[in-house]
Design an enzyme around this catalytic site. Structure first.
Site, short mmCIF file in Angstrom:
data_model
loop_
_atom_site.label_atom_id
_atom_site.label_comp_id
_atom_site.label_asym_id
_atom_site.label_seq_id
_atom_site.Cartn_x
_atom_site.Cartn_y
_atom_site.Cartn_z
N ILE A 1 0.83 -1.20 0.00
CA ILE A 1 0.00 0.00 0.00
C ILE A 1 0.87 1.25 0.00
O ILE A 1 0.56 2.24 -0.68
CB ILE A 1 -0.95 -0.02 1.21
CG1 ILE A 1 -2.00 -1.13 1.02
CG2 ILE A 1 -1.65 1.33 1.38
CD1 ILE A 1 -2.84 -1.39 2.25
N TYR B 1 -0.67 -8.65 15.73
CA TYR B 1 -0.66 -7.67 14.63
C TYR B 1 -1.81 -6.68 14.79
O TYR B 1 -1.61 -5.45 14.71
CB TYR B 1 -0.76 -8.39 13.29
CG TYR B 1 -0.99 -7.42 12.13
CD1 TYR B 1 0.08 -6.69 11.60
CD2 TYR B 1 -2.26 -7.21 11.61
CE1 TYR B 1 -0.13 -5.79 10.57
CE2 TYR B 1 -2.47 -6.32 10.57
CZ TYR B 1 -1.41 -5.61 10.06
OH TYR B 1 -1.61 -4.71 9.05
N LYS C 1 -1.57 -2.46 15.41
CA LYS C 1 -2.20 -1.44 14.57
C LYS C 1 -3.22 -0.64 15.38
O LYS C 1 -3.39 0.58 15.18
CB LYS C 1 -2.86 -2.09 13.37
CG LYS C 1 -1.89 -2.81 12.43
CD LYS C 1 -0.86 -1.87 11.83
CE LYS C 1 -1.46 -1.00 10.74
NZ LYS C 1 -0.41 -0.21 10.03
#
Length: 317
Positions: A33, A182, A186
């Site tokens: 991204i 994970y 975030k």
């Protein structure tokens, strides 16, 4: 006006407004991204700096950007977010007097045990995805404050929506599960982005902090960039059924690009894809309920400052 609508009725993802003369830093801008964020920002005429820990991949990304965007103004700096001691030198190597925006995008997702740690002993996903960005932002604040209206854009994740933090165990030392760790890393970063904006506004700073997420962005739905990303015909066909609800990483970049370039975007907002938060053009959406907990956000800030031994000093030049 409802939280899910923008005050600007139309945003053309293929024709972002010009940003000539501005300087943007994209962490992890050499792949995924982050690469497409850099490509779309380069098309605006801005100077784009890729923060990358891998010089070889950074060179490939620069070549691809220049091929896709004629006249692209792009360069790279070496930046390892898991190594907090390296960040002062990385910021110094930017060689700029001001920074108009930073997109805090770089991240790693480990799929399998065993648990890994940074040189400082921090769990590697938490260290890279959150703690390194927290420390980097602290180092960048003087450059951001020197710009007329700089923005800090934090790339969150839809995976964080179903997670909750265990601030007594930020490094997942007691119960390590890669996907959950994970998502929590975030989530911590998204709390930071919102808390940063609260502190900036309280200090009367012109810098704004915006949180975005890419929805569901798959490699199999991402257009090829031969030097950066390849996609076989088989992978494309296998990914087609998912295209009804998910998207490629090029589209996953749209929310971050809008957060950088759209003057109607305000600090403290959350932006993501329009369709179920998973795919489509970017829109402002309600901040997720658990992200509105100011006490948790303040504790994330306190703990991060303690672990990183530095914290953003807002309102100072």
């Amino acid at each position: 006006m409802s939280p899910s609508t923008s005050s600007v009725p139309h945003w053309d993802v293929d024709r972002p407004p010009r940003a000539d003369g501005r300087v943007f830093l994209v962490t992890g801008g050499n792949a995924g991204i982050g690469y497409f964020v850099a490509e779309q920002l380069a098309a605006s005429g801005a100077e784009v700096v890729l923060g990358s820990r891998d010089p070889r991949r950074a060179e490939a990304a620069k070549a691809s950007l220049r091929d896709r965007v004629p006249g692209a103004r792009v360069r790279a700096v070496r930046m390892d977010l898991a190594d907090l001691s390296s960040l002062p030198a990385a910021v110094e190597s930017l060689g700029v007097q001001r920074l108009d925006a930073v997109v805090l995008n770089a991240g790693i997702a480990l799929d399998d045990p065993p648990r890994r740690v940074s040189a400082a002993g921090h769990e590697l996903m938490f260290a890279t995805n959150h703690l390194g960005h927290f420390a980097l932002t602290a180092r960048l604040m003087p450059l951001l404050a020197a710009a007329p209206a700089a923005r800090v854009v934090t790339m969150g994740s839809f995976a964080a929506r179903s997670e909750r933090l265990d601030l007594a165990d930020p490094h997942s030392a007691r119960d390590y599960r890669p996907k959950r760790t994970y998502g929590r890393s975030k989530l911590a970063q998204m709390y930071f982005g919102l808390e940063l904006d609260r502190r900036l506004r309280a200090a009367g700073s012109a810098v704004r902090s915006v949180v975005v997420h890419p929805g569901g962005a798959l490699d199999s739905l991402t257009p090829p960039r031969p030097l950066v990303h390849t996609r076989t015909a088989g992978a494309r066909l296998l990914g087609l059924p998912a295209a009804t609800v998910l998207q490629g990483k090029d589209a996953g970049a749209w929310s971050a690009v809008r957060a950088v370039l759209d003057p109607a975007v305000r600090g403290g907002e959350l932006w993501g894809p329009r369709v179920l938060g998973l795919r489509g053009r970017p829109r402002r959406e309600p901040v997720w309920p658990h992200l509105t907990d100011g006490a948790v956000a303040a504790e994330v800030w306190r703990l991060s400052g303690e672990l990183a031994d530095v914290e953003p000093r807002v309102g100072e030049r």
